[in-house]
Enzyme design. Structure first.
Site, short mmCIF file in Angstrom:
data_model
loop_
_atom_site.label_atom_id
_atom_site.label_comp_id
_atom_site.label_asym_id
_atom_site.label_seq_id
_atom_site.Cartn_x
_atom_site.Cartn_y
_atom_site.Cartn_z
N ASP A 28 0.97 -1.59 0.14
CA ASP A 28 0.14 0.11 0.12
C ASP A 28 0.85 1.35 -0.06
O ASP A 28 2.23 1.16 -0.15
CB ASP A 28 -1.43 0.06 1.27
CG ASP A 28 -0.01 -0.21 2.17
OD1 ASP A 28 1.00 0.43 2.67
OD2 ASP A 28 -0.69 -1.09 3.35
N HIS A 50 1.37 -8.47 -4.54
CA HIS A 50 0.51 -7.48 -4.00
C HIS A 50 1.09 -5.75 -3.40
O HIS A 50 1.77 -6.17 -2.45
CB HIS A 50 -0.49 -8.34 -2.80
CG HIS A 50 -1.42 -7.18 -1.99
ND1 HIS A 50 -2.52 -7.27 -2.65
CD2 HIS A 50 -1.39 -6.40 -1.35
CE1 HIS A 50 -3.39 -6.96 -1.60
NE2 HIS A 50 -2.56 -6.14 -1.06
N GLU A 94 2.44 -9.83 -0.09
CA GLU A 94 2.25 -8.75 0.29
C GLU A 94 3.55 -8.63 0.94
O GLU A 94 3.74 -9.72 1.71
CB GLU A 94 1.31 -8.72 0.90
CG GLU A 94 1.69 -6.86 1.29
CD GLU A 94 0.99 -6.30 1.84
OE1 GLU A 94 0.16 -4.81 1.08
OE2 GLU A 94 -0.40 -6.18 2.59
N ASP A 97 0.07 -17.73 -5.84
CA ASP A 97 0.62 -16.90 -5.98
C ASP A 97 -0.59 -15.96 -6.80
O ASP A 97 -0.67 -15.80 -8.03
CB ASP A 97 1.58 -16.93 -7.99
CG ASP A 97 2.17 -15.61 -8.52
OD1 ASP A 97 2.79 -14.55 -7.46
OD2 ASP A 97 3.35 -16.32 -9.06
#
Length: 619
Positions: A166, A513, A570, A561
């Site tokens: 993020d 991610h 992540e 995956d």
């Protein structure tokens, strides 16, 4: 009177007769037979009187102009020169004339190759105005307006690192990551230098510590607040924020609120640890090192403020669901230990070894979860760091009892990592389950591998061959074997033959991610929701986030995956910092072992105090 001849015979000279006699003697021939006959009747002494020394063979000489020498000596000299030339000179000339073939240096081991990549992850996570040599082509300047509206921060809160996939800057795990990087560099500086990463890792640390210093008034001696997060999200929110939007950090156009904490002993304790450890890293830059120490002391005083002892995350919906802190006494021990090493101030070591602190931190409770190092639990690392003091400096009274207890618990922590004691479950493929089978297990495994490898190096540096688990003695090789087995699993020695470090090996996660890695760097700006197509795409990421260690497999060694499943794919700042520390401890590049002294550079000589006298005897 006539002179007498005392030797016998006449002395009278007749000139005529003598002349004739001489002439006759010159022309007469010797009767060799009579002479020989008469000569043979003489003894050796008489013969020598008559004949003198025997005739020797004449030496021949050579006139060299400046010196006359024997021809025989000259001949021997010339032959000696020729022989010396053949034996010494000619082989030397031949050896020097042959083309030189330098032996190539030994190839780097697998840990070194993985380490080069793991450090690049931090370059990909940088926020702010990036340097030209950042080396990640698909990253650019971002977050330039972060904290720009804050009245107490000139220039805003620009810089630092995004935590994971993020775009949030979580200061708690960021501080922990900087402490871990600094610790690894302090212990293994020679290895970083040997592989050419010394300047790189220092740059990464400074990028973090420069940012941390912005989050409080580091020039003051007393503060009443710190900024504890930039950006973030509310669970279930439908408004644009770091969780709802799938955007490259360079394209963020939604509000990024700053969380400010008026209490936070855990976060400020970790910040103090990061700044203090970094001050040792930058000991060659006196101005910057002093600035870091000053900031560490200030923020630690804030952590110790008795009226501000509630966790930084408690009740904050932007922090609590993501990086919730479960306590702060471990950060007290961790931060005070680092401040003692950075300053030599005995008040910090007195706090770190205070029995009340160990009681409140539950240091001696021997709960399995407390032996697991993480961004939330620093207890096993703090006790190992303090064990270092006892092993190398042995300060004695009044610290000995507590330091000895810390070392005993550290030994038991290492015992808990051994599979035969069944403290933690293990997967069939050989991965220890330090988080009880929950998601993202690898960050805890990497941290444990580092602690085990480092403890082995502490023991080896003092010629201690091992440690006891109960009555059983284990050699340090057992610790090294545990550490290598876990890191090897992460690098591909697992049932799937999957490397969980992106870019290492040929088989690694391709759907990480991560917003920046998953959206093409094609000059187009994709909106908050327009980026969702990249989140849900089945195609591999267009940008390779080299060195990122993903969350990892489940408790059955299975891995998906999938970009949409963050628990598998992540990466995080804290996880990669532990990986870097473990890799540098295990690599053979630059030799083995630790630097025994750098960490103690500010610690004054310690002379054990005399214990107090016993109370007077009473009948």
């Amino acid at each position: 009177m006539h002179s007498a001849n005392h030797w016998g015979g006449s002395l009278e000279i007749n000139g005529e007769d003598s002349t004739a006699e001489d002439e006759r003697s010159r022309h007469m021939e010797w009767d060799r037979g009579s002479v020989s006959h008469q000569f043979n009747h003489l003894d050796e002494t008489q013969q020598s009187w008559l004949l003198g020394p025997p005739e020797s063979k004449k030496n021949k000489y050579v006139d060299l102009g400046c010196i006359v020498c024997s021809r025989k000596a000259l001949k021997w000299s010339l032959w000696s020169v020729v022989i010396a030339f053949m034996v010494i000179g000619l082989p030397t000339i031949i050896a020097k004339s042959l083309p030189k073939h330098k032996h190539p240096p030994s190839p780097p081991d697998n840990y070194t190759m993985a380490l080069h990549k793991a450090l690049l992850f931090f370059n990909a996570q940088k926020s702010g105005r990036l340097p030209k040599n950042n080396g990640i082509s698909w990253r650019g300047n971002s977050g330039l307006q972060d904290g720009s509206t804050l009245p107490d921060v000139k220039g805003g809160l620009v810089g630092g690192y995004y935590d994971a996939g993020d775009n949030t800057k979580f200061h708690f795990p960021m501080s922990f990551a900087m402490t871990m990087l600094s610790w690894s560099l302090i212990e293994y500086e020679h290895k970083y230098r040997a592989i050419g990463e010394y300047d790189h890792v220092r740059d990464l640390i400074r990028w973090g510590t420069d940012y941390l210093l912005l989050n409080f008034n580091s020039t003051a001696t007393k503060i009443n607040q710190i900024h504890c997060q930039v950006g973030g999200s509310l669970n279930g929110s439908k408004t644009p924020d770091d969780l709802y939007c799938w955007m490259r950090p360079e394209d963020m156009d939604y509000p990024r609120p700053v969380q400010t904490c008026t209490s936070g002993p855990d976060l400020s304790g970790e910040m103090a640890a990061a700044l203090a450890a970094a001050s040792i890293v930058f000991r060659d830059n006196a101005t910057y090192s002093t600035k870091l120490v000053k900031g560490a002391a200030t923020v630690f005083a804030f952590a110790r403020d008795f009226g501000k002892r509630t966790t930084y995350s408690g009740g904050n919906p932007y922090i609590e669901p993501y990086y919730n802190s479960t306590g702060y006494f471990d950060e007290y021990m961790w931060g005070s230990a680092w401040l003692y090493y950075a300053t030599g101030n005995k008040s910090y070591i007195s706090l770190a070894t205070n029995p009340g602190l160990s009681k409140n931190s539950k240091a001696f409770y021997m709960m399995p979860d407390l032996s697991v190092l993480s961004w939330d639990n620093k207890l096993p690392a703090a006790m190992l760091l303090l064990t270092r003091l006892r092993i190398f400096l042995n300060p004695g009274y009044p610290y000995e009892d507590m330091l000895k207890s810390y070392q005993n618990v550290t030994g038991l922590t290492m015992c808990s990592y051994l599979q035969q004691f069944h403290v933690f479950n293990w997967t069939k493929g050989g991965l220890i389950q330090l988080n009880h089978g929950r998601g993202q297990p690898l960050q805890y495994v990497a941290n444990a591998a580092f602690l085990a490898s480092l403890f082995a190096d502490y023991l080896n540096a003092t010629d201690v061959p091992g440690w006891y688990c109960g009555s059983t003695f284990f050699s340090t090789d057992v610790l090294r074997s545990f550490a290598t087995s876990q890191i090897n699993y992460i690098l591909g020695a697992n049932p799937l033959n999957m490397s969980y470090v992106v870019g290492y090996g040929t088989k690694f996660p391709r759907h990480v991610h991560h917003r920046g890695a998953s959206i093409p760097h094609d000059g187009n700006k994709y909106s908050c929701t327009g980026g969702w197509k990249w989140l849900n795409s089945r195609n591999p990421n267009p940008n390779t986030i080299t060195g990122a260690m993903v969350g990892g497999p489940d408790k059955f060694d299975r891995f998906q995956d999938l970009r949409t499943n963050f628990s598998y794919t992540e990466p995080t700042m804290a996880g990669n910092a532990g990986l870097v520390a473990a890799l540098v401890s295990l690599t053979s590049s630059g030799g083995y072992g630790i630097d025994k002294n750098i960490i103690f550079s500010a610690v004054p000589p310690m002379y054990p105090m005399s214990p107090p006298p016993p109370p007077p005897w009473k009948p």
